[in-house]
Design a protein around this motif. Structure first.
Motif, PDB file in Angstrom:
ATOM      1  N   LEU A  23       0.741  -1.500  -0.005  1.00  0.00           N
ATOM      2  CA  LEU A  23       0.083  -0.066  -0.023  1.00  0.00           C
ATOM      3  C   LEU A  23       0.878   1.355   0.115  1.00  0.00           C
ATOM      4  CD1 LEU A  23      -2.567  -1.113   2.547  1.00  0.00           C
ATOM      5  CD2 LEU A  23      -3.003  -0.664   0.173  1.00  0.00           C
ATOM      6  N   SER A  24       1.893   1.204   0.463  1.00  0.00           N
ATOM      7  CA  SER A  24       2.716   2.392   0.786  1.00  0.00           C
ATOM      8  C   SER A  24       3.998   2.468   0.035  1.00  0.00           C
ATOM      9  CB  SER A  24       3.228   2.441   2.415  1.00  0.00           C
ATOM     10  OG  SER A  24       1.947   2.779   3.045  1.00  0.00           O
ATOM     11  N   GLY A  25       4.686   1.507  -0.347  1.00  0.00           N
ATOM     12  CA  GLY A  25       5.880   1.213  -1.039  1.00  0.00           C
ATOM     13  C   GLY A  25       7.044   1.196  -0.267  1.00  0.00           C
ATOM     14  N   LYS A  26       6.834   1.264   1.042  1.00  0.00           N
ATOM     15  CA  LYS A  26       7.838   1.088   2.016  1.00  0.00           C
ATOM     16  C   LYS A  26       7.280   0.972   3.445  1.00  0.00           C
ATOM     17  CE  LYS A  26       9.136   6.077   1.745  1.00  0.00           C
ATOM     18  NZ  LYS A  26      10.220   6.999   1.613  1.00  0.00           N
ATOM     19  N   VAL A  27       7.883   0.501   4.309  1.00  0.00           N
ATOM     20  CA  VAL A  27       7.494   0.404   5.589  1.00  0.00           C
ATOM     21  C   VAL A  27       8.214   1.293   6.509  1.00  0.00           C
ATOM     22  CG1 VAL A  27       7.259  -1.283   7.858  1.00  0.00           C
ATOM     23  CG2 VAL A  27       6.973  -2.172   5.367  1.00  0.00           C
ATOM     24  N   MET A  28       7.797   2.200   7.300  1.00  0.00           N
ATOM     25  CA  MET A  28       8.046   3.169   8.234  1.00  0.00           C
ATOM     26  C   MET A  28       7.754   3.133   9.452  1.00  0.00           C
ATOM     27  SD  MET A  28       9.914   4.840   5.764  1.00  0.00           S
ATOM     28  CE  MET A  28      10.325   6.006   6.524  1.00  0.00           C
ATOM     29  N   PRO A  29       8.448   3.854  10.359  1.00  0.00           N
ATOM     30  CA  PRO A  29       7.897   3.783  11.810  1.00  0.00           C
ATOM     31  C   PRO A  29       6.479   4.227  12.068  1.00  0.00           C
ATOM     32  CG  PRO A  29      10.072   4.466  11.816  1.00  0.00           C
ATOM     33  CD  PRO A  29       9.645   4.616  10.129  1.00  0.00           C
ATOM     34  N   GLU A  30       6.052   5.192  11.424  1.00  0.00           N
ATOM     35  CA  GLU A  30       4.538   5.509  11.468  1.00  0.00           C
ATOM     36  C   GLU A  30       3.672   4.545  11.242  1.00  0.00           C
ATOM     37  OE1 GLU A  30       6.125   7.523   7.606  1.00  0.00           O
ATOM     38  OE2 GLU A  30       6.921   7.248   9.796  1.00  0.00           O
ATOM     39  N   HIS A  31       3.876   3.542  10.622  1.00  0.00           N
ATOM     40  CA  HIS A  31       3.092   2.225  10.075  1.00  0.00           C
ATOM     41  C   HIS A  31       3.014   1.470  11.363  1.00  0.00           C
ATOM     42  CE1 HIS A  31       4.431   3.139   6.018  1.00  0.00           C
ATOM     43  NE2 HIS A  31       3.384   3.700   6.063  1.00  0.00           N
ATOM     44  N   PHE A  32       3.637   1.770  12.489  1.00  0.00           N
ATOM     45  CA  PHE A  32       3.406   1.048  13.710  1.00  0.00           C
ATOM     46  C   PHE A  32       2.605   1.765  14.920  1.00  0.00           C
ATOM     47  CE2 PHE A  32       6.744  -0.524  11.307  1.00  0.00           C
ATOM     48  CZ  PHE A  32       6.331  -1.920  11.146  1.00  0.00           C
ATOM     49  N   LEU A  33       1.953   2.671  14.351  1.00  0.00           N
ATOM     50  CA  LEU A  33       0.928   3.606  15.359  1.00  0.00           C
ATOM     51  C   LEU A  33      -0.481   3.395  14.855  1.00  0.00           C
ATOM     52  CD1 LEU A  33       3.111   7.025  14.920  1.00  0.00           C
ATOM     53  CD2 LEU A  33       3.331   5.105  16.781  1.00  0.00           C
ATOM     54  N   PRO A  34      -1.156   3.466  15.946  1.00  0.00           N
ATOM     55  CA  PRO A  34      -2.705   3.121  15.989  1.00  0.00           C
ATOM     56  C   PRO A  34      -3.558   3.460  14.599  1.00  0.00           C
ATOM     57  CG  PRO A  34      -2.211   3.896  18.144  1.00  0.00           C
ATOM     58  CD  PRO A  34      -1.030   4.264  17.451  1.00  0.00           C
ATOM     59  N   PRO A  35      -3.170   4.678  13.965  1.00  0.00           N
ATOM     60  CA  PRO A  35      -3.820   5.265  12.665  1.00  0.00           C
ATOM     61  C   PRO A  35      -3.738   3.971  11.628  1.00  0.00           C
ATOM     62  CG  PRO A  35      -2.920   7.269  13.534  1.00  0.00           C
ATOM     63  CD  PRO A  35      -2.262   5.899  14.485  1.00  0.00           C
ATOM     64  N   THR A  36      -2.569   3.437  11.594  1.00  0.00           N
ATOM     65  CA  THR A  36      -2.210   2.537  10.592  1.00  0.00           C
ATOM     66  C   THR A  36      -2.536   1.048  11.047  1.00  0.00           C
ATOM     67  OG1 THR A  36      -0.523   4.010   9.647  1.00  0.00           O
ATOM     68  CG2 THR A  36      -0.660   1.773   8.840  1.00  0.00           C
ATOM     69  N   LEU A  37      -2.238   1.018  12.256  1.00  0.00           N
ATOM     70  CA  LEU A  37      -2.564  -0.611  12.762  1.00  0.00           C
ATOM     71  C   LEU A  37      -4.043  -0.871  12.891  1.00  0.00           C
ATOM     72  CD1 LEU A  37      -0.283  -0.219  16.048  1.00  0.00           C
ATOM     73  CD2 LEU A  37       0.024  -1.712  14.069  1.00  0.00           C
ATOM     74  N   HIS A  38      -4.982   0.228  12.736  1.00  0.00           N
ATOM     75  CA  HIS A  38      -6.282  -0.077  12.909  1.00  0.00           C
ATOM     76  C   HIS A  38      -6.845   0.289  11.741  1.00  0.00           C
ATOM     77  CE1 HIS A  38      -5.468   0.663  17.283  1.00  0.00           C
ATOM     78  NE2 HIS A  38      -5.529  -0.724  17.021  1.00  0.00           N
ATOM     79  N   ASN A  39      -6.173   0.619  10.724  1.00  0.00           N
ATOM     80  CA  ASN A  39      -6.706   0.844   9.326  1.00  0.00           C
ATOM     81  C   ASN A  39      -7.342  -0.321   8.623  1.00  0.00           C
ATOM     82  OD1 ASN A  39      -6.315   0.925   6.228  1.00  0.00           O
ATOM     83  ND2 ASN A  39      -6.130   3.104   6.645  1.00  0.00           N
ATOM     84  N   ALA A  40      -8.803  -0.041   8.007  1.00  0.00           N
ATOM     85  CA  ALA A  40      -9.621  -1.308   7.523  1.00  0.00           C
ATOM     86  C   ALA A  40      -8.784  -1.665   6.238  1.00  0.00           C
ATOM     87  CB  ALA A  40     -10.835  -0.698   7.528  1.00  0.00           C
ATOM     88  N   GLY A  41      -8.324  -1.005   5.389  1.00  0.00           N
ATOM     89  CA  GLY A  41      -7.899  -1.365   4.329  1.00  0.00           C
ATOM     90  C   GLY A  41      -6.411  -2.357   4.703  1.00  0.00           C
ATOM     91  N   VAL A  42      -5.731  -1.792   5.470  1.00  0.00           N
ATOM     92  CA  VAL A  42      -4.433  -2.639   5.912  1.00  0.00           C
ATOM     93  C   VAL A  42      -5.032  -3.850   6.146  1.00  0.00           C
ATOM     94  CG1 VAL A  42      -2.538  -2.760   7.243  1.00  0.00           C
ATOM     95  CG2 VAL A  42      -3.051  -0.701   6.013  1.00  0.00           C
ATOM     96  N   ALA A  43      -6.020  -4.051   7.262  1.00  0.00           N
ATOM     97  CA  ALA A  43      -6.343  -5.181   8.052  1.00  0.00           C
ATOM     98  C   ALA A  43      -6.827  -6.380   6.820  1.00  0.00           C
ATOM     99  CB  ALA A  43      -7.531  -4.985   8.896  1.00  0.00           C
TER     100      ALA A  43
END
Length: 142
Positions: A23-43
């Motif tokens: 989805l993002s092209g890379k994995v960054m530290p902010e991807h391990f914070l609640p907004p992304t952790l609980h994102n329905a598309g990521v889930a």
């Protein structure tokens, strides 16, 4: 098991990492914070992923940590990618500019832009500083 509830567990949950990378092209530290952790598309995308060990890659661990990813889409098409070692490993080191960018990306949210640049400048002059305790005190977050 749903590892998205915990940012630490998500860092080693390959389906989650695969979804973020797609989805993002890379994995960054902010991807391990609640907004992304609980994102329905990521889930949803994480739930469509499975992990299968590649014994050809596993036999080289821990000396080399390669990865191979194959994505099969609903239309039957596949895409794959593999690396024999990660960016930043001894075999593929970061450039000086990339290290500086990474430092600033990770420190700025913690200490602010001005302090992050100041710290970087001090660290780059570390060998010429007469007193390195200034660096330690600069890390203090108010």
């Amino acid at each position: 098991r749903d590892n998205r509830r915990n940012g630490c567990l998500a860092q080693v949950a390959f389906p989650y990492l695969h979804a973020i990378a797609l989805l993002s092209g890379k994995v960054m530290p902010e991807h391990f914070l609640p907004p992304t952790l609980h994102n329905a598309g990521v889930a949803k995308l994480s739930g469509l992923s499975s992990v299968i060990e590649d014994s050809n890659l596993s036999e080289h661990v821990p000396g080399r940590r390669g990865d191979s990813v194959v994505s099969q889409f609903s239309d039957g098409k596949c895409a794959d990618a593999s690396v024999s070692h990660s960016l930043g490993d001894f075999e593929d080191p970061l450039s000086a500019a990339e290290v500086e960018q990474k430092f600033l990306r990770l420190t700025t949210p913690v200490v602010g832009v001005t302090k992050a640049f100041s710290l970087l400048e001090q660290i780059l002059r570390l060998e010429t500083l007469s007193d390195v305790t200034a660096i330690a005190s600069a890390w203090h977050v108010t």
